[in-house]
Design a protein around this motif. Structure first.
Motif, PDB file in Angstrom:
ATOM      1  N   GLN A 259      47.733  43.574  25.562  1.00 27.87           N
ATOM      2  CA  GLN A 259      48.793  42.612  25.256  1.00 27.87           C
ATOM      3  C   GLN A 259      48.744  41.382  26.160  1.00 27.87           C
ATOM      4  O   GLN A 259      49.460  40.416  25.933  1.00 27.87           O
ATOM      5  N   LEU A 260      47.884  41.418  27.190  1.00 27.01           N
ATOM      6  CA  LEU A 260      47.854  40.314  28.150  1.00 27.01           C
ATOM      7  C   LEU A 260      46.497  40.257  28.829  1.00 27.01           C
ATOM      8  O   LEU A 260      45.892  41.292  29.121  1.00 27.01           O
ATOM      9  N   ILE A 261      46.019  39.028  29.072  1.00 29.46           N
ATOM     10  CA  ILE A 261      44.824  38.789  29.885  1.00 29.46           C
ATOM     11  C   ILE A 261      45.284  38.078  31.147  1.00 29.46           C
ATOM     12  O   ILE A 261      45.999  37.079  31.069  1.00 29.46           O
ATOM     13  N   VAL A 262      44.889  38.590  32.318  1.00 27.30           N
ATOM     14  CA  VAL A 262      45.228  37.946  33.583  1.00 27.30           C
ATOM     15  C   VAL A 262      43.949  37.475  34.251  1.00 27.30           C
ATOM     16  O   VAL A 262      43.031  38.276  34.475  1.00 27.30           O
TER      17      VAL A 262
ATOM     18  N   ILE B  39      44.146  43.106  30.459  1.00 28.35           N
ATOM     19  CA  ILE B  39      42.730  42.807  30.702  1.00 28.35           C
ATOM     20  C   ILE B  39      42.611  41.929  31.944  1.00 28.35           C
ATOM     21  O   ILE B  39      43.308  40.919  32.081  1.00 28.35           O
ATOM     22  N   VAL B  40      41.688  42.285  32.856  1.00 24.90           N
ATOM     23  CA  VAL B  40      41.399  41.449  34.022  1.00 24.90           C
ATOM     24  C   VAL B  40      39.890  41.215  34.096  1.00 24.90           C
ATOM     25  O   VAL B  40      39.134  42.127  34.444  1.00 24.90           O
TER      26      VAL B  40
ATOM     27  N   PRO C  96      47.711  36.475  24.765  1.00 28.18           N
ATOM     28  CA  PRO C  96      48.271  35.600  25.807  1.00 28.18           C
ATOM     29  C   PRO C  96      47.462  35.684  27.104  1.00 28.18           C
ATOM     30  O   PRO C  96      47.002  36.759  27.493  1.00 28.18           O
ATOM     31  N   VAL C  97      47.275  34.527  27.752  1.00 29.24           N
ATOM     32  CA  VAL C  97      46.483  34.457  28.979  1.00 29.24           C
ATOM     33  C   VAL C  97      47.363  33.983  30.134  1.00 29.24           C
ATOM     34  O   VAL C  97      47.958  32.900  30.065  1.00 29.24           O
ATOM     35  N   LEU C  98      47.444  34.792  31.184  1.00 29.25           N
ATOM     36  CA  LEU C  98      48.177  34.426  32.393  1.00 29.25           C
ATOM     37  C   LEU C  98      47.166  34.013  33.443  1.00 29.25           C
ATOM     38  O   LEU C  98      46.298  34.803  33.829  1.00 29.25           O
ATOM     39  N   VAL C  99      47.263  32.757  33.897  1.00 29.32           N
ATOM     40  CA  VAL C  99      46.308  32.214  34.861  1.00 29.32           C
ATOM     41  C   VAL C  99      46.965  32.137  36.238  1.00 29.32           C
ATOM     42  O   VAL C  99      48.010  31.516  36.401  1.00 29.32           O
ATOM     43  N   ILE C 100      46.323  32.764  37.222  1.00 25.99           N
ATOM     44  CA  ILE C 100      46.833  32.825  38.587  1.00 25.99           C
ATOM     45  C   ILE C 100      45.974  31.926  39.476  1.00 25.99           C
ATOM     46  O   ILE C 100      44.746  31.976  39.414  1.00 25.99           O
ATOM     47  N   LYS C 101      46.637  31.128  40.328  1.00 25.22           N
ATOM     48  CA  LYS C 101      45.891  30.179  41.144  1.00 25.22           C
ATOM     49  C   LYS C 101      45.665  30.610  42.588  1.00 25.22           C
ATOM     50  O   LYS C 101      44.781  30.127  43.243  1.00 25.22           O
TER      51      LYS C 101
END
Length: 275
Positions: free
Chosen positions: A103-106, A5-6, A134-139
């Motif tokens: 399976q993942l949120i970015v 998911i984005v 799970p949440v992957l946070v990109i800066k």
């Protein structure tokens, strides 16, 4: 890894997230679900015909922007689903993840600080606090080439399930994990022998290949947040990962959430798992 998911708000931050999601999707043959939340009032969508026409106009406009936003070379050969929701609250992103069995949120984030952090918070923080996925946070716009990750937790029994999920995801992504317990002064301070006993009790509950207690570093610092950042720097980690309790309201205001603070202030990507 089947679907990612984005959340998209057409900003450079959401494009940073989209690029990372594309990198992961290509590597693991996954699909991307790009979701935009319009946040229109119910009145605009459901009342008289003129207001319905207004809602239809915004929907068509959003779909057009979506098509332009997703017209990127790095998305070639990736299946991308588009969905426009009228959610006004970012906490409902988790509902989209469940709907698509992701399976993942970015997410992309610029972080927050000072009064904005206390009174407003970031949309990313709201997702981190509420999402069971799970949440992957990109800066930033850096390429996502993660070889080593730090996973920091308190090694209480309640963290066993969430670490097992994290361990499985790291194995899928072929990421080496450095485990850390951050010991800090104050009421939560424990002696080394106490921490070691807690770590042993934790590790024996894990399924699969055993993890030896020596694989966990006991790192002392003045706060958990500083300890995580300093340890990550010491081991040259590419990513920080940790469980989050998802505190809300008054409890969140007074006691804070280490997960959300790390997400806000880290310069590295952060991967969170809700307990």
């Amino acid at each position: 890894m089947k679907k990612i998911i984005v959340p998209v708000d057409f900003s450079e931050f959401s494009e940073n997230a989209l690029k990372v999601a594309a990198t992961i999707a290509k590597k693991y043959n996954a699909e991307i679900v790009a979701v935009h939340m319009m946040g229109l009032s119910t009145a605009v969508l459901t009342k008289d015909s003129s207001q319905s026409m207004e809602g239809m106009f915004y929907m068509k406009l959003t779909q057009k922007r979506f098509e332009e936003f997703l017209d990127k070379e790095y998305l070639n050969n990736i299946t991308v689903h588009q969905t426009v929701k009228n959610f006004a609250v970012f906490s409902e992103i988790d509902d989209v993840a469940k709907e698509f069995d992701a399976q993942l949120i970015v997410m992309g984030s610029h972080g927050s600080s000072g009064l904005s952090e206390v009174f407003v918070g970031s949309n990313t923080e709201k997702v981190v606090r509420s999402a069971n996925t799970p949440v992957l946070v990109i800066k930033d716009d850096a390429s996502f080439d993660v070889k080593t990750a730090v996973f920091a937790c308190d090694f209480r029994d309640e963290s066993v399930v969430v670490f097992s999920k994290a361990k499985a995801l790291f194995e899928k992504l072929n990421i080496e994990v450095k485990l850390a317990y951050i010991n800090q002064p104050g009421d939560s301070f424990m002696s080394t022998s106490q921490i070691e006993q807690r770590i042993v009790n934790f590790l024996v509950q894990l399924k699969g290949a055993p993890i030896l207690p020596e694989a966990v570093t006991i790192y002392s610092d003045f706060t958990v947040e500083k300890g995580i950042f300093n340890f990550a720097k010491r081991v040259k980690a590419d990513l920080i990962s940790l469980p989050t309790h998802g505190r809300r309201g008054i409890a969140h205001f007074f006691s804070g959430s280490i997960g959300e603070d790390v997400v806000n202030h880290s310069t590295l990507p952060v991967l969170t798992f809700k307990m």
